[in-house]
Motif scaffolding. Structure first.
Motif, PDB file in Angstrom:
ATOM      1  N   ASN A 178      -8.588  -2.747   7.094  1.00 37.94           N
ATOM      2  CA  ASN A 178      -7.829  -1.844   6.226  1.00 37.94           C
ATOM      3  C   ASN A 178      -8.042  -2.172   4.754  1.00 37.94           C
ATOM      4  O   ASN A 178      -8.108  -1.272   3.915  1.00 37.94           O
ATOM      5  CB  ASN A 178      -6.342  -1.899   6.563  1.00 37.94           C
ATOM      6  CG  ASN A 178      -6.013  -1.175   7.858  1.00 37.94           C
ATOM      7  OD1 ASN A 178      -6.764  -0.300   8.301  1.00 37.94           O
ATOM      8  ND2 ASN A 178      -4.906  -1.539   8.478  1.00 37.94           N
ATOM      9  N   LEU A 179      -8.133  -3.447   4.433  1.00 38.01           N
ATOM     10  CA  LEU A 179      -8.412  -3.844   3.053  1.00 38.01           C
ATOM     11  C   LEU A 179      -9.807  -3.379   2.640  1.00 38.01           C
ATOM     12  O   LEU A 179     -10.007  -2.905   1.510  1.00 38.01           O
ATOM     13  CB  LEU A 179      -8.286  -5.361   2.906  1.00 38.01           C
ATOM     14  CG  LEU A 179      -8.609  -5.934   1.522  1.00 38.01           C
ATOM     15  CD1 LEU A 179      -7.715  -5.324   0.445  1.00 38.01           C
ATOM     16  CD2 LEU A 179      -8.474  -7.456   1.526  1.00 38.01           C
ATOM     17  N   TYR A 180     -10.745  -3.509   3.532  1.00 39.43           N
ATOM     18  CA  TYR A 180     -12.110  -3.019   3.285  1.00 39.43           C
ATOM     19  C   TYR A 180     -12.087  -1.528   2.950  1.00 39.43           C
ATOM     20  O   TYR A 180     -12.695  -1.073   1.974  1.00 39.43           O
ATOM     21  CB  TYR A 180     -12.970  -3.299   4.520  1.00 39.43           C
ATOM     22  CG  TYR A 180     -14.306  -2.606   4.563  1.00 39.43           C
ATOM     23  CD1 TYR A 180     -15.416  -3.148   3.917  1.00 39.43           C
ATOM     24  CD2 TYR A 180     -14.475  -1.409   5.261  1.00 39.43           C
ATOM     25  CE1 TYR A 180     -16.648  -2.513   3.964  1.00 39.43           C
ATOM     26  CE2 TYR A 180     -15.696  -0.772   5.319  1.00 39.43           C
ATOM     27  CZ  TYR A 180     -16.790  -1.331   4.672  1.00 39.43           C
ATOM     28  OH  TYR A 180     -18.007  -0.699   4.712  1.00 39.43           O
ATOM     29  N   LEU A 181     -11.355  -0.761   3.760  1.00 38.17           N
ATOM     30  CA  LEU A 181     -11.250   0.679   3.524  1.00 38.17           C
ATOM     31  C   LEU A 181     -10.539   0.972   2.209  1.00 38.17           C
ATOM     32  O   LEU A 181     -10.924   1.895   1.476  1.00 38.17           O
ATOM     33  CB  LEU A 181     -10.505   1.351   4.685  1.00 38.17           C
ATOM     34  CG  LEU A 181     -11.204   1.350   6.043  1.00 38.17           C
ATOM     35  CD1 LEU A 181     -10.281   1.928   7.115  1.00 38.17           C
ATOM     36  CD2 LEU A 181     -12.511   2.134   5.986  1.00 38.17           C
ATOM     37  N   LEU A 182      -9.505   0.211   1.903  1.00 40.04           N
ATOM     38  CA  LEU A 182      -8.761   0.411   0.661  1.00 40.04           C
ATOM     39  C   LEU A 182      -9.665   0.259  -0.558  1.00 40.04           C
ATOM     40  O   LEU A 182      -9.626   1.086  -1.482  1.00 40.04           O
ATOM     41  CB  LEU A 182      -7.610  -0.603   0.580  1.00 40.04           C
ATOM     42  CG  LEU A 182      -6.783  -0.571  -0.711  1.00 40.04           C
ATOM     43  CD1 LEU A 182      -5.902   0.665  -0.751  1.00 40.04           C
ATOM     44  CD2 LEU A 182      -5.940  -1.829  -0.846  1.00 40.04           C
ATOM     45  N   LEU A 183     -10.497  -0.759  -0.571  1.00 37.62           N
ATOM     46  CA  LEU A 183     -11.361  -1.008  -1.727  1.00 37.62           C
ATOM     47  C   LEU A 183     -12.489   0.022  -1.822  1.00 37.62           C
ATOM     48  O   LEU A 183     -12.893   0.408  -2.922  1.00 37.62           O
ATOM     49  CB  LEU A 183     -11.927  -2.432  -1.669  1.00 37.62           C
ATOM     50  CG  LEU A 183     -10.876  -3.526  -1.860  1.00 37.62           C
ATOM     51  CD1 LEU A 183     -11.497  -4.907  -1.695  1.00 37.62           C
ATOM     52  CD2 LEU A 183     -10.212  -3.413  -3.236  1.00 37.62           C
ATOM     53  N   LEU A 184     -12.983   0.485  -0.679  1.00 41.05           N
ATOM     54  CA  LEU A 184     -13.974   1.564  -0.728  1.00 41.05           C
ATOM     55  C   LEU A 184     -13.337   2.849  -1.246  1.00 41.05           C
ATOM     56  O   LEU A 184     -13.956   3.592  -2.020  1.00 41.05           O
ATOM     57  CB  LEU A 184     -14.578   1.814   0.654  1.00 41.05           C
ATOM     58  CG  LEU A 184     -15.679   0.861   1.121  1.00 41.05           C
ATOM     59  CD1 LEU A 184     -16.224   1.311   2.462  1.00 41.05           C
ATOM     60  CD2 LEU A 184     -16.819   0.770   0.113  1.00 41.05           C
ATOM     61  N   SER A 185     -12.103   3.105  -0.842  1.00 36.22           N
ATOM     62  CA  SER A 185     -11.413   4.303  -1.323  1.00 36.22           C
ATOM     63  C   SER A 185     -11.149   4.212  -2.823  1.00 36.22           C
ATOM     64  O   SER A 185     -11.102   5.240  -3.510  1.00 36.22           O
ATOM     65  CB  SER A 185     -10.103   4.524  -0.564  1.00 36.22           C
ATOM     66  OG  SER A 185      -9.127   3.556  -0.890  1.00 36.22           O
ATOM     67  N   LEU A 186     -11.014   2.998  -3.332  1.00 31.05           N
ATOM     68  CA  LEU A 186     -10.828   2.817  -4.776  1.00 31.05           C
ATOM     69  C   LEU A 186     -12.059   3.302  -5.543  1.00 31.05           C
ATOM     70  O   LEU A 186     -11.930   3.927  -6.608  1.00 31.05           O
ATOM     71  CB  LEU A 186     -10.555   1.344  -5.086  1.00 31.05           C
ATOM     72  CG  LEU A 186     -10.421   0.973  -6.561  1.00 31.05           C
ATOM     73  CD1 LEU A 186      -9.285   1.747  -7.233  1.00 31.05           C
ATOM     74  CD2 LEU A 186     -10.200  -0.538  -6.720  1.00 31.05           C
ATOM     75  N   LEU A 187     -13.234   3.041  -5.018  1.00 27.74           N
ATOM     76  CA  LEU A 187     -14.465   3.518  -5.667  1.00 27.74           C
ATOM     77  C   LEU A 187     -14.469   5.042  -5.744  1.00 27.74           C
ATOM     78  O   LEU A 187     -14.881   5.622  -6.757  1.00 27.74           O
ATOM     79  CB  LEU A 187     -15.692   3.020  -4.896  1.00 27.74           C
ATOM     80  CG  LEU A 187     -15.980   1.515  -4.948  1.00 27.74           C
ATOM     81  CD1 LEU A 187     -17.166   1.180  -4.058  1.00 27.74           C
ATOM     82  CD2 LEU A 187     -16.249   1.067  -6.381  1.00 27.74           C
ATOM     83  N   ILE A 188     -14.019   5.679  -4.680  1.00 33.12           N
ATOM     84  CA  ILE A 188     -13.950   7.147  -4.671  1.00 33.12           C
ATOM     85  C   ILE A 188     -12.960   7.629  -5.724  1.00 33.12           C
ATOM     86  O   ILE A 188     -13.236   8.581  -6.468  1.00 33.12           O
ATOM     87  CB  ILE A 188     -13.542   7.657  -3.276  1.00 33.12           C
ATOM     88  CG1 ILE A 188     -14.623   7.315  -2.250  1.00 33.12           C
ATOM     89  CG2 ILE A 188     -13.285   9.161  -3.312  1.00 33.12           C
ATOM     90  CD1 ILE A 188     -14.235   7.651  -0.815  1.00 33.12           C
ATOM     91  N   GLU A 189     -11.808   6.977  -5.800  1.00 30.18           N
ATOM     92  CA  GLU A 189     -10.778   7.393  -6.756  1.00 30.18           C
ATOM     93  C   GLU A 189     -11.233   7.191  -8.194  1.00 30.18           C
ATOM     94  O   GLU A 189     -10.895   7.991  -9.072  1.00 30.18           O
ATOM     95  CB  GLU A 189      -9.478   6.631  -6.494  1.00 30.18           C
ATOM     96  CG  GLU A 189      -8.826   6.948  -5.169  1.00 30.18           C
ATOM     97  CD  GLU A 189      -8.535   8.431  -5.003  1.00 30.18           C
ATOM     98  OE1 GLU A 189      -8.074   9.076  -5.975  1.00 30.18           O
ATOM     99  OE2 GLU A 189      -8.777   8.961  -3.896  1.00 30.18           O
TER     100      GLU A 189
END
Length: 303
Positions: free
Chosen positions: A31-42
């Motif tokens: 979930n942390l991995y996904l959170l940080l990837l989603s940060l790049l999108i944001e």
């Protein structure tokens, strides 16, 4: 590795709770991995919004009307943003933190656009895939990963994520560096386990390492007598415990596979000299086991 490192019990303890924590930690790290990837999108979306607002200004300048879109069009951002498997993973795991915590996206965005990396990258209006990839690797490594405010945010959201953060950051950097210009499907959504056997192997390695801690530590101590124990990195010690356990307790796994796997982990997650140190210890042990007939590997080609 991290769950073994954090274990404070003894070999006689019931490991059922620790086993559950191991599986929970693996899911939580994902979930942390996904959170940080989603940060790049944001961050990419924030940059897009910024350009649109400038274009709509009452007194928009020529630069505002015809902006440099190199950042928002960065191919790596686009790959991540358009990855359907990643979108599905966000939805499945409820990764929507930035909807309520947009101020942290703003923090990262401002840190990026005020950096020398950004200004050097934006000095031209076009780029190739390599330049785009190198830029995203650099901003993740030098700006996002070490950001103190992001660190505090992650700590507030989930305390156990702090232990996972170095591993997850390293994993993302590894993914970014290996990214090709035509990534395969699911590239940014690696499986936690290849199959159920893989999951069971993780559980058994965890249990057997903890249940044989005393014997494993003795093996390590005998091979590191000339080393100051304070100079041996904690991660290296845990990696040696796991590697020796794998050599001794998992007869179906070839020696070379074990050696190569732990050397790669050391290179990625420990100190620059760790792989050399670990290779030296394991190489001595393997030679001794072979000489004493203790290396009981089964199957063809497993020596």
């Amino acid at each position: 590795m991290q769950t073994i490192y954090a274990f404070k019990g003894s070999e006689s303890d019931d490991l059922s709770k620790d086993q559950k924590f191991l599986l929970f930690s693996i899911d939580n790290m994902y979930n942390l991995y996904l959170l940080l990837l989603s940060l790049l999108i944001e961050v990419q979306k924030r940059a897009e919004d910024d350009l649109q607002k400038k274009q709509k200004k009452h007194l928009a300048t020529a630069a505002d009307k015809d902006p440099n879109r190199k950042f928002v069009n960065n191919q790596v951002f686009q790959f991540i943003k358009e990855d359907l498997s990643l979108k599905n993973a966000f939805e499945k795991n409820n990764i929507n933190y930035w909807d309520l915590d947009g101020e942290y996206v703003e923090v990262i965005f401002k840190a990026i656009i005020s950096s020398d990396l950004y200004h050097e990258y934006m000095a031209t209006r076009v780029s190739d895939f390599k330049e785009d990839k190198d830029f995203v690797v650099d901003i993740f490594k030098d700006i996002i990963a070490p950001n103190d405010k992001l660190y505090d945010y992650i700590e507030d959201k989930n305390l156990t994520w702090l232990d996972d953060l170095p591993t997850v950051n390293t994993t993302i950097l590894k993914q970014l560096r290996k990214l090709k210009s035509n990534p395969i499907d699911n590239y940014f959504v690696p499986k936690l386990y290849k199959d159920d056997d893989d999951k069971q192997f993780a559980i058994q390695l965890f249990r057997k390492t903890l249940l044989n801690t005393t014997a494993l530590n003795k093996e390590i101590d005998l091979k590191t007598q000339n080393w100051d124990s304070d100079r041996i990195a904690d991660v290296d010690f845990v990696l040696l415990q796991m590697a020796i356990c794998e050599l001794q307790k998992f007869p179906s796994i070839p020696v070379k596979v074990t050696m190569n796997e732990y050397l790669e982990i050391a290179k990625e997650y420990s100190t620059p000299k760790s792989s050399i140190f670990i290779n030296g210890i394991l190489d001595k042990l393997v030679k001794e086991y072979e000489a004493d007939g203790k290396l009981n590997k089964v199957g063809r080609g497993l020596m």
